[in-house]
Design an enzyme around this catalytic site. Structure first.
Site, short mmCIF file in Angstrom:
data_model
loop_
_atom_site.label_atom_id
_atom_site.label_comp_id
_atom_site.label_asym_id
_atom_site.label_seq_id
_atom_site.Cartn_x
_atom_site.Cartn_y
_atom_site.Cartn_z
N ASP A 184 0.89 -1.15 0.00
CA ASP A 184 0.00 0.00 0.00
C ASP A 184 0.93 1.20 0.00
OD1 ASP A 184 -1.51 2.26 0.84
OD2 ASP A 184 -3.08 0.88 1.50
N HIS A 185 1.07 1.85 -1.14
CA HIS A 185 2.17 2.82 -1.24
C HIS A 185 2.00 4.00 -0.28
CE1 HIS A 185 -0.38 5.13 -4.02
NE2 HIS A 185 0.44 6.14 -3.83
N HIS A 247 -5.72 2.97 1.04
CA HIS A 247 -4.89 4.09 1.48
C HIS A 247 -5.51 4.88 2.64
CE1 HIS A 247 -2.90 3.07 -2.12
NE2 HIS A 247 -3.54 3.85 -2.95
C1 BG6 Z 1 -3.32 4.82 -6.46
C2 BG6 Z 1 -4.66 4.93 -7.12
O1 BG6 Z 1 -3.28 3.71 -5.62
O2 BG6 Z 1 -3.08 6.00 -5.70
C3 BG6 Z 1 -4.72 6.16 -8.01
O3 BG6 Z 1 -4.92 3.78 -7.89
C4 BG6 Z 1 -4.34 7.39 -7.23
O4 BG6 Z 1 -6.00 6.32 -8.60
C5 BG6 Z 1 -3.04 7.18 -6.47
O5 BG6 Z 1 -4.21 8.45 -8.15
C6 BG6 Z 1 -2.78 8.34 -5.54
O6 BG6 Z 1 -1.49 8.22 -5.05
P1 BG6 Z 1 -0.64 9.49 -4.65
O7 BG6 Z 1 0.62 8.91 -4.09
O8 BG6 Z 1 -0.45 10.29 -5.88
O9 BG6 Z 1 -1.47 10.21 -3.63
#
Ligand code: BG6
Length: 510
Positions: A184-185, A247
């Site tokens: 989960d980044h 997230h």
């Molecule tokens: C991803 C989603 O996991 O997270 C995207 O699939 C989204 O739709 C993105 O844009 C948002 O990540 P960050 O790091 O740009 O907030």
């Protein structure tokens, strides 16, 4: 800082977008910063035809922009020598035997000793297929106590509770839970990790981190982009599956969890799971009042025409997929009973910003009010996750001079002020952790399932009631106005953040 043992990093989906945009650049940065061992291999697998050489050239494009001088270019070239490619069909058993042979050769050439990390950058419906094939040829086996085999799975992890459970059950037949890394980044973002430091390293916050002192909490993850070329995927997901289930619930859990006994992967994840399990389930009536969904419609932003969601590539003309969610949730435990958490996310909002706002309760007896300039009587702690990463505390101070006029002022800390510190990309941190065997920042099976359990009720309700309101909002605005009605107190509203964390009373960068 520890360095991982020699390894082979195998990317299923090696010719895809994620490998090029995120994985290879993150590995290059780790290499450049000396976090990788002398012996390692990156092996891309995909259907597209490349030789090792042409794959290296294609990948080099993705990280050459991270090089700034000739020394960096030499480093990039050396890194490229560790990159290999194999044409591969995921559904073809023979190809796994071919993979095994290739791994044996590379393993021997680079003295790897059987440490393999499989990264599944492929659609989730193929996870079990790949894992099963790997199991069939014994590529999941760890043959001595020092050797490791690990698998990283990209989201989405299932599309409902049932499918997530099914996926977990299928995977643990092949890999042990401690070999499985569900990425989960958001957990890799430095500022999300800093929430734990802020809370648990500072008595001053932890003492007041509860229902006695906090009135409500806002979590906003706004994006200014639309779905771009991902309409096909997004149609199957929507904001709830794409952002909230993973997230944003992870961010909520990080804010809300109790302190773990020790700073260790399972202890931390136990506390998070406890939060997911304590989320107050929403019945049909609560879903109707506590969850607002929206979809962006065409508009003009700064003179430029912007398409509505239904006109995006691969989106159905009558799609009811939500591109915006605002919801109110409660955590039923001693610390948070009846404290509302307002959570909001959307595409095509005015700006890209993710932040948490902790609102502290007002003083019980208000000395300064009517006619005085107290902008709002709650103190706020704003944890800015991105951009302009930092922390801002807002409180009332007396305006110098006669009388007792009070003004809200801010005290801020910006990460950019930490000399010589560049924030590592989320993937960089997470890949290094997986190579080191640290799963603290990865989601555990029970946590994923518990988060799905809560979200599933809402999704099921929407499926059963397709006519349930979906509000349109013009692209470039803060979503449907109905989102404001979620607040228990009708005088309250969301914070509408600018890109700049501070100085918003003088300028607002969108
Ligand atoms: C991803 C989603 O996991 O997270 C995207 O699939 C989204 O739709 C993105 O844009 C948002 O990540 P960050 O790091 O740009 O907030």
């Amino acid at each position: 800082m520890r360095t991982p043992n020699p390894f082979i990093f195998i990317i299923f989906g090696g010719s895809g977008d994620l490998a090029k945009r995120k994985l290879i650049p993150a590995l290059f940065k780790l290499y450049k910063e000396d976090h990788l061992p002398g012996d390692f291999v990156i092996l891309g697998l995909g259907r597209q035809v490349f030789t090792d050489e042409s794959y290296r050239t294609a990948m080099l494009e993705s990280y050459s922009e991270l090089t700034t001088d000739s020394e960096d270019s030499t480093t990039a070239e050396k890194f490229g020598q560790h990159v290999y490619y194999q044409v591969f069909d995921i559904g073809e058993s023979q190809d796994y035997l071919g993979l095994k042979t290739r791994l044996t050769t590379l393993d021997h050439d680079y003295h790897i000793d059987g440490n393999y990390l499989y990264y599944l950058a492929i659609p989730p419906e193929l996870f079990v297929n790949v894992a099963t094939h790997l199991g069939n040829v014994g590529l999941q086996k760890q043959t001595n106590e020092h050797q490791w085999k690990r698998v990283i799975l990209e989201k989405p992890f299932g599309r409902s509770l049932a499918s997530a459970v099914q996926l977990n059950q299928a995977l643990v037949k092949i890999f042990d839970e401690n070999q499985i890394y569900r990425i989960d980044h958001y957990l890799g973002k430095e500022t999300v990790q800093n929430i734990l430091a802020l809370r648990f390293a500072n008595g001053m916050f932890e003492q007041i981190w509860n229902r006695e002192h906090i009135s409500h909490i806002e979590v906003t993850a706004a994006e200014n982009l639309g779905v771009e070329n991902r309409g096909g995927y997004y149609e199957t997901a929507g904001a709830m599956r794409d952002m909230v289930q993973n997230h944003l619930l992870q961010v909520v859990a990080t804010i809300a969890m109790d302190p773990p006994d020790q700073f260790e992967a399972n202890a931390i994840r136990d506390e998070k799971v406890a939060i997911f399990n304590a989320l107050r389930p929403l019945d049909d009536a609560a879903i109707q009042t506590n969850v607002i969904r929206g979809q962006y419609i065409a508009s003009t932003i700064r003179g430029e025409k912007v398409a509505g969601y239904r006109d995006e590539f691969k989106v159905a003309p009558r799609s009811t997929t939500e591109t915006f969610i605002a919801l109110k949730l409660y955590i039923d435990n001693d610390r948070w009973q009846d404290v509302p958490f307002y959570v909001r996310t959307g595409k095509r909002l005015p700006t890209r910003v993710t932040e948490v706002v902790i609102h502290f309760r007002a003083t019980p007896h208000q000395l300064f009010k009517d006619g005085q300039d107290l902008v709002s009587n709650d103190n706020q702690l704003i944890i800015r996750i991105q951009p302009d990463e930092g922390i801002l505390v807002k409180f009332g101070m007396k305006i110098p001079g006669a009388g007792y006029a009070i003004k809200n002022v801010g005290m801020d800390f910006h990460y950019s002020d930490l000399a010589d510190t560049s924030l590592p990309e989320a993937y960089e941190r997470l890949l290094l952790d997986a190579l080191l065997g640290d799963s603290t920042l990865y989601a555990r099976a029970d946590g994923v399932e518990a988060a799905w359990r809560w979200v599933d009720r809402i999704l099921t309700f929407w499926e059963a009631n397709p006519e349930f309101k979906l509000f349109g909002y013009p692209a470039g605005t803060w979503g449907p106005i109905e989102a404001v009605e979620l607040f228990n107190d009708p005088t309250m509203d969301w914070r509408y953040p600018c890109k700049n964390l501070t100085g918003e009373d003088t300028f607002c960068e969108l």
